[in-house]
Enzyme design. Structure first.
Site, mmCIF file in Angstrom:
data_model
loop_
_atom_site.group_PDB
_atom_site.id
_atom_site.type_symbol
_atom_site.label_atom_id
_atom_site.label_comp_id
_atom_site.label_asym_id
_atom_site.label_seq_id
_atom_site.Cartn_x
_atom_site.Cartn_y
_atom_site.Cartn_z
ATOM 1 N N HIS A 1 0.839 -1.213 0.000
ATOM 2 C CA HIS A 1 0.000 0.000 0.000
ATOM 3 C C HIS A 1 0.867 1.254 0.000
ATOM 4 O O HIS A 1 0.999 1.896 1.041
ATOM 5 C CB HIS A 1 -0.898 -0.004 1.234
ATOM 6 C CG HIS A 1 -2.072 0.918 1.137
ATOM 7 N ND1 HIS A 1 -2.047 2.230 1.532
ATOM 8 C CD2 HIS A 1 -3.325 0.703 0.685
ATOM 9 C CE1 HIS A 1 -3.228 2.780 1.356
ATOM 10 N NE2 HIS A 1 -4.026 1.875 0.845
ATOM 11 N N PHE A 2 1.364 1.708 -0.942
ATOM 12 C CA PHE A 2 1.543 1.213 -2.300
ATOM 13 C C PHE A 2 3.040 1.101 -2.521
ATOM 14 O O PHE A 2 3.763 2.005 -2.110
ATOM 15 C CB PHE A 2 0.932 2.182 -3.306
ATOM 16 C CG PHE A 2 -0.539 2.426 -3.066
ATOM 17 C CD1 PHE A 2 -1.488 1.510 -3.501
ATOM 18 C CD2 PHE A 2 -0.966 3.554 -2.387
ATOM 19 C CE1 PHE A 2 -2.843 1.738 -3.297
ATOM 20 C CE2 PHE A 2 -2.321 3.785 -2.180
ATOM 21 C CZ PHE A 2 -3.260 2.876 -2.630
#
Length: 144
Positions: free
Chosen positions: A47-48
């Protein structure tokens, strides 16, 4: 409160413990705590990968954990195997600023009311004094 005392007031443990220190607490009223956000957090893997951002749901969880500490201190209790303090609701959640590795996420909670084991709070998460997220939270203490 240092991490040892926090561990006495929350049942959470790594990797789900999201409060590192309590700076101020006024039982029955408010708490100011923080979470040091590092690139080593397991959620940043996905993420991410190209632009790491702390998931909003985990910001809410950090706020709820700070609220849990405040509630236990307000009741002059510690978690026990016979009870659980559930995260019961989120209203008016807003995300204003991404929380990134290297940030110190300050958690500000005020008790709005408490009745029959249900607690309602006003919650704000700030980074460098800027509002990152806010919400109205609700938690409930239940016997197992």
């Amino acid at each position: 409160m240092d991490i040892i005392e926090i561990l006495e007031h929350l049942p959470h443990r790594y990797p789900f413990l999201l409060v590192d220190r309590v700076l101020e607490i006024e039982p029955g009223k408010s708490i100011h705590a923080y979470k040091n956000v590092t690139i080593n957090e397991p959620f940043f893997v996905g993420h991410f990968p190209h632009h790491p951002v702390m998931p909003g749901v985990l910001i809410m969880e950090a706020l709820a954990q700070a609220a849990g500490i405040l509630s236990f201190k307000s009741m002059d209790e510690k978690p026990s195997p016979d009870t659980v303090f559930y995260f019961a609701g989120i209203d008016e959640a807003r995300f204003k600023k991404p929380v990134m590795p290297g940030d110190q996420l300050h958690l500000h909670i005020e008790i709005e009311r408490q009745m029959r084991g249900v607690w309602k709070y006003k919650a704000e998460a700030r980074v460098d004094g800027q509002l990152a997220a806010s919400a109205k939270l609700m938690c409930a203490k239940r016997d197992l």
